[in-house]
Design a protein around this motif. Structure first.
Motif, short mmCIF file in Angstrom:
data_model
loop_
_atom_site.label_atom_id
_atom_site.label_comp_id
_atom_site.label_asym_id
_atom_site.label_seq_id
_atom_site.Cartn_x
_atom_site.Cartn_y
_atom_site.Cartn_z
N HIS A 1 -0.71 -1.63 2.99
CA HIS A 1 -2.07 -2.08 3.33
C HIS A 1 -3.08 -0.93 3.20
CE1 HIS A 1 -0.52 -5.64 5.97
NE2 HIS A 1 -0.48 -5.91 4.68
N ALA A 2 -2.70 0.26 3.68
CA ALA A 2 -3.61 1.41 3.59
C ALA A 2 -3.88 1.76 2.14
CB ALA A 2 -3.01 2.60 4.33
N GLY A 3 -2.85 1.70 1.31
CA GLY A 3 -3.03 1.99 -0.12
C GLY A 3 -3.98 1.02 -0.78
N ALA A 4 -3.92 -0.26 -0.38
CA ALA A 4 -4.82 -1.26 -0.95
C ALA A 4 -6.27 -0.99 -0.55
CB ALA A 4 -4.39 -2.65 -0.50
N LEU A 5 -6.48 -0.64 0.70
CA LEU A 5 -7.84 -0.28 1.15
C LEU A 5 -8.37 0.92 0.37
CD1 LEU A 5 -7.45 -0.62 5.02
CD2 LEU A 5 -8.69 -2.19 3.52
N ALA A 6 -7.51 1.94 0.23
CA ALA A 6 -7.94 3.16 -0.45
C ALA A 6 -8.29 2.89 -1.91
CB ALA A 6 -6.84 4.21 -0.36
N ALA A 7 -7.50 2.06 -2.57
CA ALA A 7 -7.74 1.77 -3.99
C ALA A 7 -9.10 1.09 -4.17
CB ALA A 7 -6.62 0.88 -4.53
N THR A 8 -9.45 0.20 -3.25
CA THR A 8 -10.74 -0.48 -3.33
C THR A 8 -11.89 0.47 -3.01
OG1 THR A 8 -9.69 -2.56 -2.69
CG2 THR A 8 -12.07 -2.44 -2.49
N LEU A 9 -11.74 1.22 -1.93
CA LEU A 9 -12.80 2.15 -1.52
C LEU A 9 -13.12 3.16 -2.62
CD1 LEU A 9 -11.59 2.72 2.14
CD2 LEU A 9 -13.87 1.87 1.51
N VAL A 62 -7.42 2.77 9.87
CA VAL A 62 -5.99 2.91 10.15
C VAL A 62 -5.36 1.52 10.21
CG1 VAL A 62 -4.26 3.90 11.70
CG2 VAL A 62 -6.52 4.96 11.53
N THR A 63 -4.31 1.33 9.44
CA THR A 63 -3.59 0.05 9.45
C THR A 63 -2.47 0.10 10.48
OG1 THR A 63 -2.16 0.81 7.65
CG2 THR A 63 -4.14 -0.42 7.05
N HIS A 64 -2.05 -1.09 10.94
CA HIS A 64 -1.09 -1.12 12.04
C HIS A 64 -0.48 -2.51 12.21
CE1 HIS A 64 -4.30 -3.03 14.41
NE2 HIS A 64 -5.11 -2.05 13.99
N LEU A 65 0.31 -2.63 13.25
CA LEU A 65 1.09 -3.83 13.55
C LEU A 65 0.25 -5.10 13.65
CD1 LEU A 65 3.93 -4.88 14.57
CD2 LEU A 65 3.14 -4.31 16.88
N ASP A 66 -0.97 -4.99 14.15
CA ASP A 66 -1.81 -6.17 14.38
C ASP A 66 -2.70 -6.52 13.19
OD1 ASP A 66 -0.68 -6.32 16.85
OD2 ASP A 66 -2.45 -5.69 17.98
N GLY A 125 -3.22 11.24 7.31
CA GLY A 125 -1.84 10.77 7.37
C GLY A 125 -0.89 11.53 6.47
N ALA A 126 -1.28 12.75 6.06
CA ALA A 126 -0.37 13.58 5.27
C ALA A 126 0.89 13.88 6.07
CB ALA A 126 -1.06 14.89 4.88
N GLU A 164 -0.74 8.63 2.05
CA GLU A 164 0.72 8.68 2.08
C GLU A 164 1.30 7.70 3.10
OE1 GLU A 164 2.45 12.66 2.24
OE2 GLU A 164 0.47 13.47 1.78
N THR A 165 0.52 7.43 4.15
CA THR A 165 1.06 6.60 5.24
C THR A 165 0.04 5.52 5.60
OG1 THR A 165 0.35 8.35 6.79
CG2 THR A 165 2.66 8.36 6.09
N ASN A 166 -0.40 5.46 6.85
CA ASN A 166 -1.24 4.35 7.29
C ASN A 166 -2.68 4.73 7.62
OD1 ASN A 166 -0.46 5.78 9.67
ND2 ASN A 166 -0.90 3.97 10.91
N ILE A 167 -3.10 5.94 7.24
CA ILE A 167 -4.45 6.41 7.54
C ILE A 167 -5.24 6.59 6.25
CG2 ILE A 167 -5.81 8.28 8.56
CD1 ILE A 167 -3.50 8.82 10.46
#
Length: 346
Positions: A260-268, A320-324, A146-147, A281-284
């Motif tokens: 949301h993506a940042g939160a996943l990345a921080a945990t991983l 990948v985070t998204h609308l749903d 997601g760069a 940077e974005t949603n990936i």
């Protein structure tokens, strides 16, 4: 029943109730005859938004990209792009099949190109070399986690292309995610690109469709190429209405997906089975599995916990985070990430 949290892609979204209502009430006609006013409205809306002259609604981003390449090249030309780019890796060899052009692959940092990378690879006129005629950028870069490019990075590439008389096309697969991250204005894009593909079926949540933007002359040719590709649609306004609704209601919320993506990345990044996580940077979110663990096995164990994700290589996984995906789903995913205890594979 186990609740599924689908993080495989932002293409898995379903139309919202408001979007479905807009679709069912769309005014439609035969678009091949130029009589679908909702398609016209979508094309005009996006061309005005991005500062371009005209637009063309197509079934997919692959089609808009391949039409643009066809319009901007001749047989024996060469397309310059990053080795990770979607137009090269994930469009079925379409550059060769449709346009009889070769490809010069560059190796940017997470798929991001610079003038310094591009300029040495532009061929001088020579009977032995293909004619360098087109540069393609991808925003955001899927395989780059997601760069995204800012306009400040795009401007010098545009200047180089002008000097060298090359066309510049943007695969804007997740362009609105890039805009949400950089704060750039879409109206400034038109002065830098000869063609822009805007996808509506990823973060914006529409079920189908991308729009190709360009000059009136370019889009006139693109209409004929779309016809030859089999991409002419009839009462396409039902689908275009979803795109209009997405532009009106789903752009501002993209920052939520990034959080949301940042939160996943921080945990991983804290897990013993994760070697590294690409900058988000974005949603990936793309992360590399630590030695002695297997990505496919970890994906399977996530699936057993109701979390769908996918491998992008033998030792990498993508989410990948998204609308749903709601905040509650992210909290649940984080809990599962923390408590996952994959087996070591020697």
């Amino acid at each position: 029943m186990l609740r599924k949290i689908d993080l495989r892609s932002d293409t898995v979204t379903k139309p919202t109730a408001g979007m479905l209502d807009a679709m069912m009430n769309a005014k439609v006609g035969d678009d091949v005859f130029g009589e679908d006013e909702t398609v016209d409205a979508l094309e005009n809306k996006l061309s005005e938004l991005f500062g371009m002259e005209a637009g063309l609604f197509c079934p997919s981003g692959t089609m808009t990209n391949q039409i643009a390449i066809k319009c901007f090249t001749q047989p024996l030309d060469e397309v310059i792009c990053d080795q990770a780019s979607h137009v090269y890796r994930y469009e079925g060899g379409g550059i060769a099949f449709h346009s009889a052009a070769s490809v010069r692959l560059l190796h940017g940092e997470r798929g991001i190109l610079t003038p310094e990378l591009i300029e040495p690879e532009i061929n001088e006129p020579n009977i032995h070399y293909p004619n360098s005629s087109l540069v393609v950028l991808e925003n955001t870069v899927n395989k780059g986690g997601g760069a995204c490019y800012s306009l400040a990075q795009i401007e010098p590439i545009h200047t180089l292309c002008n000097i060298k008389e090359l066309k510049l096309h943007l695969d804007g697969a997740r362009i609105f995610n890039a805009l949400a991250a950089t704060g750039d204005k879409p109206g400034n894009y038109g002065k830098y690109f000869d063609g822009i593909s805007v996808c509506l079926s990823k973060g914006l949540g529409a079920p189908v469709g991308s729009v190709l933007l360009g000059s009136k002359d370019m889009i006139k040719r693109a209409v004929k190429v779309r016809k030859a590709f089999g991409g002419g649609m009839r009462q396409a306004g039902f689908l275009a209405a979803a795109g209009i609704y997405a532009l009106d209601h789903h752009v501002e919320r993209l920052a939520i997906d990034h959080t949301h993506a940042g939160a996943l990345a921080a945990t991983l990044s804290q897990m013993k089975y994760v070697a590294s996580v690409m900058p988000v940077e974005t949603n990936i979110v793309i992360f590399k599995i630590a030695e002695n663990f297997k990505a496919a096995s970890i994906v399977q164990q996530f699936l057993e916990r109701g979390i769908l994700c996918s491998t992008t290589g033998p030792d990498t996984i993508r989410m990948v985070t998204h609308l749903d995906i709601s905040s509650e789903m992210i909290d649940s995913a984080i809990e599962n990430i923390i408590h996952l205890n994959p087996s070591v594979h020697k």
